[in-house]
Design an enzyme around this catalytic site. Structure first.
Site, mmCIF file in Angstrom:
data_model
loop_
_atom_site.group_PDB
_atom_site.id
_atom_site.type_symbol
_atom_site.label_atom_id
_atom_site.label_comp_id
_atom_site.label_asym_id
_atom_site.label_seq_id
_atom_site.Cartn_x
_atom_site.Cartn_y
_atom_site.Cartn_z
ATOM 1 N N LYS A 1 42.890 -42.962 42.898
ATOM 2 C CA LYS A 1 41.672 -42.493 42.241
ATOM 3 C C LYS A 1 41.670 -40.970 42.143
ATOM 4 O O LYS A 1 41.258 -40.414 41.130
ATOM 5 C CB LYS A 1 40.431 -43.023 42.948
ATOM 6 C CG LYS A 1 40.335 -44.521 42.727
ATOM 7 C CD LYS A 1 38.986 -45.123 43.019
ATOM 8 C CE LYS A 1 38.991 -46.572 42.474
ATOM 9 N NZ LYS A 1 38.023 -47.436 43.118
ATOM 10 N N LYS B 1 47.458 -55.577 37.023
ATOM 11 C CA LYS B 1 46.459 -56.586 37.383
ATOM 12 C C LYS B 1 45.256 -56.510 36.449
ATOM 13 O O LYS B 1 44.909 -55.433 35.944
ATOM 14 C CB LYS B 1 46.033 -56.419 38.849
ATOM 15 C CG LYS B 1 45.143 -55.233 39.109
ATOM 16 C CD LYS B 1 44.427 -55.310 40.461
ATOM 17 C CE LYS B 1 43.604 -54.032 40.647
ATOM 18 N NZ LYS B 1 42.736 -54.024 41.809
ATOM 19 N N LYS C 1 38.358 -54.685 36.348
ATOM 20 C CA LYS C 1 37.136 -54.286 35.650
ATOM 21 C C LYS C 1 37.292 -52.915 35.027
ATOM 22 O O LYS C 1 36.805 -52.655 33.946
ATOM 23 C CB LYS C 1 35.962 -54.231 36.653
ATOM 24 C CG LYS C 1 35.441 -55.584 37.045
ATOM 25 C CD LYS C 1 34.459 -55.507 38.212
ATOM 26 C CE LYS C 1 35.100 -56.039 39.473
ATOM 27 N NZ LYS C 1 34.158 -56.400 40.545
HETATM 28 P P1 TYM Z 1 36.565 -56.283 44.329
HETATM 29 O O1 TYM Z 1 35.097 -56.334 44.103
HETATM 30 O O2 TYM Z 1 37.354 -55.269 43.604
HETATM 31 O O3 TYM Z 1 37.224 -57.672 44.002
HETATM 32 C C1 TYM Z 1 36.695 -58.895 44.491
HETATM 33 C C2 TYM Z 1 37.825 -59.862 44.829
HETATM 34 O O4 TYM Z 1 38.615 -60.163 43.677
HETATM 35 C C3 TYM Z 1 39.994 -59.970 43.969
HETATM 36 N N1 TYM Z 1 40.685 -59.530 42.730
HETATM 37 C C4 TYM Z 1 41.737 -60.173 42.198
HETATM 38 N N2 TYM Z 1 42.424 -61.263 42.588
HETATM 39 C C5 TYM Z 1 43.446 -61.661 41.794
HETATM 40 N N3 TYM Z 1 43.813 -61.038 40.651
HETATM 41 C C6 TYM Z 1 43.158 -59.937 40.225
HETATM 42 N N4 TYM Z 1 43.510 -59.355 39.086
HETATM 43 C C7 TYM Z 1 42.073 -59.453 41.013
HETATM 44 N N5 TYM Z 1 41.202 -58.421 40.888
HETATM 45 C C8 TYM Z 1 40.359 -58.483 41.952
HETATM 46 C C9 TYM Z 1 40.016 -58.890 45.034
HETATM 47 O O5 TYM Z 1 41.212 -58.911 45.764
HETATM 48 C C10 TYM Z 1 38.817 -59.293 45.876
HETATM 49 O O6 TYM Z 1 39.166 -60.327 46.780
HETATM 50 N N6 TYM Z 1 37.066 -53.893 48.666
HETATM 51 C C11 TYM Z 1 36.666 -55.179 48.087
HETATM 52 C C12 TYM Z 1 35.271 -55.577 48.461
HETATM 53 C C13 TYM Z 1 35.024 -55.685 49.930
HETATM 54 C C14 TYM Z 1 35.543 -56.661 50.817
HETATM 55 C C15 TYM Z 1 35.008 -56.346 52.109
HETATM 56 C C16 TYM Z 1 36.396 -57.759 50.670
HETATM 57 C C17 TYM Z 1 34.222 -54.849 50.654
HETATM 58 N N7 TYM Z 1 34.217 -55.247 51.957
HETATM 59 C C18 TYM Z 1 35.321 -57.104 53.235
HETATM 60 C C19 TYM Z 1 36.704 -58.496 51.812
HETATM 61 C C20 TYM Z 1 36.179 -58.180 53.062
HETATM 62 C C21 TYM Z 1 36.751 -55.017 46.573
HETATM 63 O O7 TYM Z 1 36.631 -53.957 46.037
HETATM 64 O O8 TYM Z 1 36.858 -56.184 45.907
#
Ligand code: TYM
Length: 330
Positions: free
Chosen positions: A112, A193, A196
């Site tokens: 970032k 990947k 968003k």
């Molecule tokens: P976030 O909100 O970016 O994404 C949510 C979940 O979707 C998965 N993901 C994907 N899986 C497969 N292919 C893709 N292209 C893809 N894009 C996103 C992510 O791996 C995630 O599981 N940091 C986390 C949020 C978070 C969290 C936590 C997760 C905060 N605290 C504690 C687990 C435990 C995040 O930004 O996910």
């Protein structure tokens, strides 16, 4: 039952197919076997400046999508991270266990900053708050996509560091990252990947999109110049991505799909993938509309989920306070 936990950021109005296949599908599957805690990571979302009204709306929509996707709020606690204030509190303890250089070396932060994003300190300490989320619930497993692997590694390091320094107290969690599903790729750029922020509108499948649009995006997915439907991520990333999407949603092993598509063209594959995706998305969207029509019910679900989560969080924080040497509050 052992506990599991996972979260998603409310950074858009709709989850995309990667969130769904990489994470949500497993959340739903695991809630039969585990005591599950699923939350909207609204504190994490504050690292990206967002209009307050928009954040509120996205937070509700994100929670609703967990439920529309099959999370059962009677069995699993569904809540907002910010409603359980212990998350921020344990996050602080985690910050104080993390070296400055260690935080700056995290890939997501470096990327970032490299992209010129105006990084605030929240972005730097993002992984420590995430570690707190996980360690708060003594989570045995954390079902996430591949992109979260480094965050889970630092969570494990921090738990071990805490335990070494203070003589135990935290459970070291295991990631739960399903091969294949863990990385759904951008339809237009299948070596990146689906995301968003990084994907173009044509590369992305939003769960709340018009089904006709979704089918169109799948039909125009980038493939390759061969004509063979075969799973090979290195040489055929586009076709492999489509096979994975089909396989998870239809429950058909990739090898069986390869056999059934032998001698057929990419057009056939895309058409079937579009059908499978739309068939999964239509009931999802119908359920979303019901949930959004009844915001009071959604708020009730979030309140009761937070109550359940808070019970665990209070116990963990009492333990942590004691271990690190904070006086108990009178
Ligand atoms: P976030 O909100 O970016 O994404 C949510 C979940 O979707 C998965 N993901 C994907 N899986 C497969 N292919 C893709 N292209 C893809 N894009 C996103 C992510 O791996 C995630 O599981 N940091 C986390 C949020 C978070 C969290 C936590 C997760 C905060 N605290 C504690 C687990 C435990 C995040 O930004 O996910």
């Amino acid at each position: 039952a052992p506990r599991i936990l996972s979260g998603m950021q409310p950074t858009s109005d709709s989850l995309h197919l990667g969130n769904y296949l990489g994470a949500l599908v497993n959340w739903v599957r695991l809630q039969d076997e585990f005591d599950a805690y699923y939350f909207v990571a609204d504190l994490h979302a504050l690292t990206v400046p967002t209009d307050p009204a928009v954040l509120r709306e996205r937070t509700r929509k994100t929670a609703a999508q967990f439920i529309a996707g099959g999370v059962d709020p009677e069995r699993s606690a569904v809540f907002c991270q910010s409603h359980v204030t212990e998350h921020a509190e344990l996050g602080w303890v985690m910050n104080c266990l993390t070296a400055d250089g260690e935080a700056r070396r995290m890939t997501q932060f470096k990327d970032k900053v490299a992209k010129g994003q105006n990084a605030n300190v929240g972005l730097l300490t993002y992984p420590m708050l995430m570690a707190a989320d996980i360690l708060m619930y003594d989570a045995a497993y954390v079902p996430v996509g591949e992109d979260q692997r480094q965050h889970l590694e630092i969570t494990r390091d921090l738990a071990e560091r805490f335990n070494t320094r203070f003589g135990g107290g935290l459970v070291v969690p295991e990631p739960y990252i399903v091969k294949g599903a863990a990385k759904i790729q951008d339809l237009q750029d299948p070596t990146s990947k689906m995301s968003k922020t990084g994907s173009s509108p044509k590369g992305l499948i939003d769960l709340m999109q018009d089904p006709a649009r979704i089918a169109k995006n799948i039909r125009s997915a980038v493939t390759d110049t061969e004509a063979e439907i075969r799973y090979d991520v290195d040489t055929k990333p586009g076709v492999s991505n489509l096979l994975v999407i089909h396989s998870i949603l239809s429950g058909t092993p990739v090898a069986d799909l390869e056999a059934s598509f032998a001698g057929r063209g990419y057009g056939d594959l895309k058409k079937e993938v579009a059908d499978v995706v739309v068939a999964a998305i239509e009931p999802f969207q119908a359920r979303m509309h019901e949930l959004l029509d009844d915001p009071a019910e959604l708020d009730r679900i979030l309140a009761s989920g937070a109550d359940r989560a808070r019970e665990v969080a209070r116990a963990t924080m009492a333990r942590v306070r004691d271990r690190v040497g904070l006086l108990p509050a009178a």
